[in-house]
Write a protein that holds these residues in place. Structure first.
Motif, mmCIF file in Angstrom:
data_model
loop_
_atom_site.group_PDB
_atom_site.id
_atom_site.type_symbol
_atom_site.label_atom_id
_atom_site.label_comp_id
_atom_site.label_asym_id
_atom_site.label_seq_id
_atom_site.Cartn_x
_atom_site.Cartn_y
_atom_site.Cartn_z
ATOM 1 N N LYS A 67 -31.069 -19.438 44.538
ATOM 2 C CA LYS A 67 -32.251 -18.358 44.759
ATOM 3 C C LYS A 67 -31.907 -17.460 45.936
ATOM 4 O O LYS A 67 -31.400 -17.809 46.851
ATOM 5 N N THR A 102 -33.622 -23.050 48.001
ATOM 6 C CA THR A 102 -33.861 -23.095 46.528
ATOM 7 C C THR A 102 -35.102 -24.031 46.194
ATOM 8 O O THR A 102 -34.621 -25.269 46.535
ATOM 9 N N SER A 160 -36.976 -23.166 40.639
ATOM 10 C CA SER A 160 -35.898 -21.902 40.460
ATOM 11 C C SER A 160 -35.189 -22.100 39.058
ATOM 12 O O SER A 160 -35.021 -23.236 38.496
#
Length: 385
Positions: A140, A180, A184
């Motif tokens: 991410k 993350t 995600s």
């Protein structure tokens, strides 16, 4: 009432720690299925450190998860399955494609096939899967123009010119990485990651159909005593340690700023064992990490200091195709569902790890060979050749 737990891969690095912890719980009977591969356990696997730590703590079956009859035998009377048996290593997976698919995908398939034959006589209540943060790919990021993005990966041409940062796929702006979360996007960029995501999908499909609970853990970079010092495809701590102890130069890939989220194996084992009867974890995918990123050069410098090595740390710009730039987990879910907080700091864990390494036989002869294998397959690029 005693519950029987099957730990596949239970003589491996993570599996052996879980077995040792389970052995402290009198309500559990532990059974292990493990093939004892040479890459992990050496040429005499039954004398290996990992096997010796579990052999008297469990019922041990030496066998392959790809062997259906062996899996049927191993599942007899089992109440829980902790599935760890797998081929690991992103680089190696990119040219040992059939091997990774057969072990990681067909191995889990065998478990479900065996369970399906039992029908209503099935005793397995829950399956816990060890997956990997690798399923996220690069993970991410935030783009100054596009907001939250999930980039596919870095461009080889950029890396050849020394640019190891992440860029937005849409606007090419430089990205900032963020922890993350489990929701995600998954964009695996290695075959290993693909097989772990395939395992997750199989679990999410088959467990509800068979009325079996499940928990999927996405492990970050797991380290600690017992980590293989013979396998050059996984674990920079082991690779760096063997080179530092011989006072050999260390090739720091890329610019040394690539980061990883290191989590001690004891903390991993604690979370896994907690999840066995933690109903809040049923049907969930959970990150297990420290939630903190540490750069590769920081790791190398810390290990060098602990060992008192005279090795030179050389940032070369060499790189492996498919390696991610950064790796940090959002661990909110683990904390909320399992009450999980890592108990071992990185400094404490590295100090204990180095002390253990000093008592082991080390061998770095396979490291350069592994790089040559990856280079021949086009998966490793030397900038300094």
């Amino acid at each position: 009432m005693t519950q029987t737990i099957l730990v596949t891969g239970g003589a491996g690095f993570i599996g052996s720690e879980i077995v040792r912890l389970l052995d402290t719980h009198p309500e559990y009977k532990v059974r292990v299925l493990d093939i004892l591969t040479e890459q992990i356990h050496g040429k005499d696997p039954e004398s290996s450190y990992l096997y010796q730590t579990v052999k008297d703590r469990c019922e041990f079956i030496r066998g392959d998860v790809r062997d259906f009859d062996t899996v049927v035998e191993a599942l007899d009377g089992v109440n829980y399955v902790i599935h760890l048996a797998a081929e690991t290593g992103t680089g190696q997976s990119m040219y040992m494609i059939n091997q990774y698919n057969s072990v990681n995908v067909m191995g889990l398939s065998n478990i479900f096939q065996a369970l399906s034959l039992r029908g209503k006589d099935n005793t397995v209540r829950k399956i816990i899967l060890s997956s990997s943060r690798s399923v996220y790919g690069e993970g991410k990021y935030e783009c100054p123009n596009c907001g939250v993005v999930y980039p596919r990966g870095r461009r080889t041409d950029d890396m050849l010119h020394g640019d190891f940062s992440m860029h937005c796929d849409s606007c090419d702006a430089r990205l900032t990485f963020v922890p993350t979360t489990e929701d995600s996007c998954t964009t695996p960029n290695s075959l290993y990651a693909f097989t772990k995501l395939a395992q997750e999908s199989m679990i999410q499909t088959m467990c509800p159909a068979m009325n079996i609970d499940y928990t999927i853990f996405r492990f970050q970079n797991v380290y600690g005593a017992g980590q293989s010092l013979k396998n050059p495809y996984t674990g920079i701590l082991s690779i760096f340690s063997t080179l530092l102890l011989d006072n050999k130069d260390i090739n720091i890939f890329e610019d040394g700023q690539e980061s990883r989220d290191f989590i001690h194996v004891k903390d991993i084992a604690s979370a896994v064992v907690t999840s066995l009867d933690k109903t809040a974890s049923n049907g969930e995918i959970i990150n297990l990490g420290s939630g903190k990123g540490t750069s590769v050069i920081e790791i190398a410098e810390t290990l060098k200091q602990i060992y008192g090595s005279t090795s030179d740390l050389k940032i070369t710009g060499d790189f492996r195709i498919g390696d991610i730039a950064h790796n940090i987990a959002d661990t909110t879910k683990a904390r909320e569902l399992l009450g999980f907080t890592p108990s071992i700091s990185l400094q404490q864990g590295l100090t204990e790890f180095c002390k253990w390494v000093l008592g082991q036989e080390t061998d770095n002869s396979r490291y350069e060979q592994s790089l040559a294998e990856m280079e021949q397959s086009g998966m490793f690029v030397r900038q300094t050749a």
